[in-house]
Design an enzyme around this catalytic site. Structure first.
Site, PDB file in Angstrom:
ATOM      1  N   LYS A 155     -77.076  31.991   9.630  1.00 48.10           N
ATOM      2  CA  LYS A 155     -77.819  30.735   9.421  1.00 48.10           C
ATOM      3  C   LYS A 155     -78.942  30.595  10.447  1.00 48.10           C
ATOM      4  O   LYS A 155     -79.696  29.630  10.411  1.00 48.10           O
ATOM      5  CB  LYS A 155     -76.892  29.527   9.571  1.00 48.10           C
ATOM      6  N   CYS A 207     -70.045  23.563  -1.265  1.00 44.50           N
ATOM      7  CA  CYS A 207     -68.819  23.627  -0.457  1.00 44.50           C
ATOM      8  C   CYS A 207     -68.533  22.277   0.208  1.00 44.50           C
ATOM      9  O   CYS A 207     -68.091  22.209   1.356  1.00 44.50           O
ATOM     10  CB  CYS A 207     -68.883  24.723   0.600  1.00 44.50           C
ATOM     11  N   GLN A 227     -75.168  24.379  10.823  1.00 45.68           N
ATOM     12  CA  GLN A 227     -76.502  23.985  10.329  1.00 45.68           C
ATOM     13  C   GLN A 227     -77.377  23.439  11.460  1.00 45.68           C
ATOM     14  O   GLN A 227     -78.494  22.994  11.206  1.00 45.68           O
ATOM     15  CB  GLN A 227     -76.374  22.917   9.231  1.00 45.68           C
ATOM     16  N   HIS A 231     -68.082  20.628   5.538  1.00 49.24           N
ATOM     17  CA  HIS A 231     -68.061  21.837   4.699  1.00 49.24           C
ATOM     18  C   HIS A 231     -66.599  22.245   4.496  1.00 49.24           C
ATOM     19  O   HIS A 231     -65.759  21.990   5.368  1.00 49.24           O
ATOM     20  CB  HIS A 231     -68.821  22.926   5.443  1.00 49.24           C
ATOM     21  N   ASP A 255     -68.959  21.631  14.488  1.00 49.30           N
ATOM     22  CA  ASP A 255     -69.406  22.692  13.590  1.00 49.30           C
ATOM     23  C   ASP A 255     -70.934  22.706  13.625  1.00 49.30           C
ATOM     24  O   ASP A 255     -71.596  21.868  13.002  1.00 49.30           O
ATOM     25  CB  ASP A 255     -68.873  22.401  12.182  1.00 49.30           C
TER      26      ASP A 255
HETATM   27  N1  PLP Z   1     -70.071  24.761   8.189  1.00 49.66           N
HETATM   28  C1  PLP Z   1     -71.238  24.393   7.675  1.00 49.66           C
HETATM   29  C2  PLP Z   1     -71.819  23.055   8.068  1.00 49.66           C
HETATM   30  C3  PLP Z   1     -71.924  25.229   6.800  1.00 49.66           C
HETATM   31  O1  PLP Z   1     -73.085  24.865   6.296  1.00 49.66           O
HETATM   32  C4  PLP Z   1     -71.331  26.478   6.457  1.00 49.66           C
HETATM   33  C5  PLP Z   1     -71.991  27.370   5.493  1.00 49.66           C
HETATM   34  O2  PLP Z   1     -72.778  26.966   4.689  1.00 49.66           O
HETATM   35  C6  PLP Z   1     -70.121  26.828   7.034  1.00 49.66           C
HETATM   36  C7  PLP Z   1     -69.511  25.948   7.896  1.00 49.66           C
HETATM   37  C8  PLP Z   1     -69.471  28.142   6.743  1.00 49.66           C
HETATM   38  O3  PLP Z   1     -70.237  29.167   7.282  1.00 49.66           O
HETATM   39  P1  PLP Z   1     -69.858  30.707   7.017  1.00 49.66           P
HETATM   40  O4  PLP Z   1     -69.720  30.841   5.520  1.00 49.66           O
HETATM   41  O5  PLP Z   1     -71.012  31.458   7.567  1.00 49.66           O
HETATM   42  O6  PLP Z   1     -68.586  30.973   7.714  1.00 49.66           O
END
Ligand code: PLP
Length: 418
Positions: A238, A376, A215, A135, A212
């Site tokens: 999430k 993203c 998800q 992401h 990370d």
């Molecule tokens: N990492 C992953 C795998 C994501 O799916 C997302 C958001 O969709 C993020 C990071 C960023 O999360 P946030 O916008 O809640 O900071």
């Protein structure tokens, strides 16, 4: 509408979908004259009443700032916030509460590590490994750090099924590799990476690793001690909690050595005209008034999720995922991205040359919420050489009947573009 998960699913009798749906007020919405079908769960999950009530209860009965005053309300608010920290610690099986840092979300957690670990542990010429499936939150902060510090950023690639190419990943390490930052679960492909293996390889090569888990946390049990990762990050929203709050887990000895990255109230020990000394963990990394109600909401989300048999939820989501993939596969011009065996209920696809935004707008008219675009994940789109994808992401409150409605909408889209 189906009321319980079908009997061929392991643990099917462990929860009732109909009962679960009662917990989520927003699922009752009528959208464009149709009952809402919410298939955008990877973007954010709907919130159960338990979370909404916990936040309202704070504002109605205990509203005060934390860690500051000696009065009753402030003590209550502080106790509620610290109770949420303990719930999160237990949820991911961290050793200590001091290893749980509250942030504004995954994005801020990663920026914290990039800035603080970068300042404390990296020098020009050092290497960081990420992957093409990251992401932007786990991509851009590292590019920024690379440019600021003269680092080398290396990119692990993926196999055609959407699994991380482990041989390629392993080949990227040199004696200069200091840090790895990889998704536990891909937000576009749904791939569940073999996180333990990724950690092992990083550690064998003397590098630290950040996972990370944005998800992952809603779909898989996470045990940071078992994973042995150095950092683990996720967002409350999430996993059925509110927006505006997230978590950075870090091993205590590492966090202890890392400098604070934001200055302000709450994170200090002593401030004089000459210098400032810093608070102990976790407060050293929590400058300013935290999102108190949201942290309490996150605690309620952890409690909500923890009441279920997580295996049963996962089995049910996998069942729905396979049903949806079958509906998609009935269409000859369907491209499905990410076919790894170990994959959560995130399904991305393109139907012929129909633009993903057109697809999403048409099904929205029928009350079905899906995501369209690059999610993203622009480097991943470049990898597939496409501008975007449609993403349907499912949750245990979704039903077979909703998949049927989605299947009918596929026919509508196909007819409109034939
Ligand atoms: N990492 C992953 C795998 C994501 O799916 C997302 C958001 O969709 C993020 C990071 C960023 O999360 P946030 O916008 O809640 O900071």
């Amino acid at each position: 509408m189906m009321t319980t998960a079908p009997s061929n699913i392991v643990g099917f009798d462990k929860f009732s979908v109909e009962d679960v749906r009662q917990d989520f007020p927003c699922l009752d919405r009528i959208v464009n004259s149709n009952p809402l079908v919410y298939f955008d769960n990877a973007a954010t999950k709907q919130k159960p009443r338990a979370v909404l009530d916990a936040m309202q209860m704070f504002y109605e009965n205990h509203c005060a700032n934390v860690h500051r005053s000696a009065h009753t309300l402030s003590n209550e608010a502080t106790a509620m916030l610290e109770a949420a920290r303990e719930k999160v610690r237990d949820f991911i099986n961290a050793d200590k509460q001091s290893e749980i840092i509250f942030t504004r979300g995954t994005t801020e957690s990663i920026n914290l590590v990039a800035n603080s670990f970068g300042q404390g542990f990296l020098k020009p010429g050092d290497e960081i490994i990420i992957s093409v499936m990251e992401h932007h939150s786990n991509f851009v902060p590292w590019q920024m750090l690379r440019d600021r510090m003269g680092l080398n950023l290396k990119m692990a690639t993926i196999a055609p099924d959407g699994n991380l190419d482990l041989d390629h990943y392993e080949s990227l390490f040199t004696e200069k590799t200091r840090l790895v930052a990889l998704a536990h679960v891909s937000n576009s492909l749904g791939t569940v990476n073999d996180a333990k293996k990724l950690v092992q390889i990083a550690h064998q090569n003397g590098a630290k690793i950040l996972l990370d888990g944005c998800q992952a946390v809603a779909h898989l049990p996470v045990d940071v001690k078992d994973l042995e990762c150095d950092f683990y990050v996720f967002s409350a929203h999430k996993m059925f909690g509110p927006t505006g709050v997230g978590v950075l887990y870090g091993k205590e000895d590492l966090l202890d050595q890392m400098p604070p990255w934001q200055g302000g109230g709450e994170m200090i020990d002593q401030v004089t005209l000459e210098k400032t000394t810093y608070a102990d963990l976790p407060h050293k990394f929590e400058a300013g008034t935290p999102p108190i109600a949201e942290i309490i909401g996150l605690g309620a989300a952890v409690e909500y999720l923890s009441q279920f048999d997580r295996v049963a939820l996962h089995e049910y989501e996998t069942y729905l995922r396979d049903m949806l993939i079958e509906r998609l596969s009935n269409h000859p011009e369907m491209a499905i991205y990410g076919t790894a065996n170990n994959k959560v209920s995130i399904i991305s696809f393109n139907m012929g040359d129909i633009h993903s935004s057109d697809f999403a707008s048409i099904v929205d008219k029928e009350g079905i919420a899906v995501r369209a675009g690059h999610h993203c994940n622009q480097p991943l789109m470049q990898h597939f050489n496409i501008p975007g994808m449609v993403r349907a992401s499912l949750c245990f409150y979704n039903t077979e009947a909703e998949i049927d409605r989605f299947g009918q909408s596929l026919e509508t889209v196909a007819r409109l573009f034939s």
